[in-house]
Design a protein around this motif. Structure first.
Motif, PDB file in Angstrom:
ATOM      1  N   TYR A  35       0.843  -1.187   0.000  1.00 32.84           N
ATOM      2  CA  TYR A  35       0.000   0.000   0.000  1.00 32.84           C
ATOM      3  C   TYR A  35       0.881   1.241   0.000  1.00 32.84           C
ATOM      4  O   TYR A  35       2.025   1.194   0.443  1.00 32.84           O
ATOM      5  CB  TYR A  35      -0.859   0.065   1.272  1.00 32.84           C
ATOM      6  N   GLN A  37       0.570   5.384   1.350  1.00 34.19           N
ATOM      7  CA  GLN A  37      -0.225   6.325   2.127  1.00 34.19           C
ATOM      8  C   GLN A  37       0.340   7.719   1.919  1.00 34.19           C
ATOM      9  O   GLN A  37       1.535   7.946   2.101  1.00 34.19           O
ATOM     10  CB  GLN A  37      -0.212   5.960   3.617  1.00 34.19           C
ATOM     11  N   GLN A  41      -4.603  10.920   3.521  1.00 35.94           N
ATOM     12  CA  GLN A  41      -5.274   9.958   2.640  1.00 35.94           C
ATOM     13  C   GLN A  41      -5.336   8.588   3.286  1.00 35.94           C
ATOM     14  O   GLN A  41      -4.530   8.247   4.142  1.00 35.94           O
ATOM     15  CB  GLN A  41      -4.512   9.850   1.317  1.00 35.94           C
ATOM     16  N   GLY A  42      -6.278   7.813   2.822  1.00 31.01           N
ATOM     17  CA  GLY A  42      -6.337   6.428   3.250  1.00 31.01           C
ATOM     18  C   GLY A  42      -5.264   5.621   2.538  1.00 31.01           C
ATOM     19  O   GLY A  42      -4.574   6.108   1.637  1.00 31.01           O
ATOM     20  N   LEU A  43      -5.141   4.368   2.944  1.00 34.63           N
ATOM     21  CA  LEU A  43      -4.189   3.479   2.292  1.00 34.63           C
ATOM     22  C   LEU A  43      -4.742   3.055   0.934  1.00 34.63           C
ATOM     23  O   LEU A  43      -5.922   2.723   0.815  1.00 34.63           O
ATOM     24  CB  LEU A  43      -3.969   2.235   3.153  1.00 34.63           C
ATOM     25  N   LEU A  45      -4.140   0.420  -2.341  1.00 28.72           N
ATOM     26  CA  LEU A  45      -3.515  -0.851  -2.679  1.00 28.72           C
ATOM     27  C   LEU A  45      -2.767  -0.758  -4.009  1.00 28.72           C
ATOM     28  O   LEU A  45      -3.346  -0.358  -5.024  1.00 28.72           O
ATOM     29  CB  LEU A  45      -4.578  -1.946  -2.737  1.00 28.72           C
ATOM     30  N   LEU A  90       3.733   0.899   2.708  1.00 29.45           N
ATOM     31  CA  LEU A  90       3.440  -0.085   3.748  1.00 29.45           C
ATOM     32  C   LEU A  90       3.248  -1.465   3.125  1.00 29.45           C
ATOM     33  O   LEU A  90       2.488  -1.633   2.181  1.00 29.45           O
ATOM     34  CB  LEU A  90       2.174   0.313   4.503  1.00 29.45           C
TER      35      LEU A  90
END
Lengths: 113, 108
Positions: A35, A37, A41-43, A45, A90
């Motif tokens: 991921y 980030q 912001q959100g993660l 994919l 991540l």
């Protein structure tokens, strides 16, 4: 952070260079994920792999590549084609049968200038 | 378009109070729901999972799921300053989709 390691913690590169981020796990998990980030912001994919020698694109795969030659390892290459590579990357893994219960490594903060 | 919505906050609560964090999702067929805690500069840590309607309690944390309303929440009882973090809601929608997170600030 469990048994997932990512190295290095911080990485600096010049624009136009490819860079490979390492992710290793000793949890005997079958599935692994990458991921990114960005601030606020959100993660999102990038790629995921549910089995050795197989992987699928996520929502933002353009400009990235992966390999899964070993169960324990899932390196991510950020290529020069990625328009905005500066981000927090991540890696996560999960056990077969509980693919959505994902555990994260400590992350690599990549800065490209 | 897969969507997981969270109020960005910050949500400020005094020490000892109950913090209530909310999340809505768009995919009616989702079956698995998760809450992650992320301290500033760190990676997300899985703290709760819930798969069926109702409440699930784990220590000071309670996850609540209402599939009919497409709503999942996290309650933190007896909030502590160490609970100050961003809480990410994640929903299974073929892959795991994350909300942007709600920042929680617990003041002593």
């Amino acid at each position: 952070d469990g048994g997932i390691t990512q190295s290095p913690k911080y990485l600096f590169r010049k624009e136009g260079q490819n860079v490979t981020l390492s992710c290793e796990q000793n949890l005997n998990h079958d599935a692994m994920y990458w991921y990114r980030q960005d601030p606020g912001q959100g993660l999102r994919l990038i790629y995921y792999s549910q089995i050795v020698n197989d992987f699928q694109k996520g929502d933002i795969a353009e400009g990235y590549s992966v390999s899964r030659e070993k169960k324990e390892s899932f390196p991510l290459t950020v290529t020069s084609a990625q328009k905005n590579p500066t981000a927090f990357y991540l890696c996560a893994s999960s056990q077969a049968g509980t693919e959505y219960e994902q555990y994260f490594g400590p992350g690599t903060r990549l800065t490209v200038t | 378009q897969k969507e997981v919505e969270q109020n960005s906050g910050p949500l400020s609560v005094p020490e000892g109070a109950i913090a209530s964090l909310n999340c809505t999702y768009s995919d009616r067929v989702s079956q698995s729901f998760f809450w992650y805690r992320q301290y500033s500069g760190k990676s997300p840590e899985l703290i709760m999972s819930i798969y069926s309607n109702g409440d699930k309690e784990d220590g000071r944390f309670t996850a609540q799921l209402n599939k009919a309303s497409q709503y999942v929440s996290l309650l933190i009882r007896d909030s502590q300053p160490s609970d100050s973090a961003t809480y990410l809601c994640a929903v299974e929608e073929s892959t795991l989709t994350f909300g942007k997170g709600t920042m929680l600030l617990v003041s002593p």
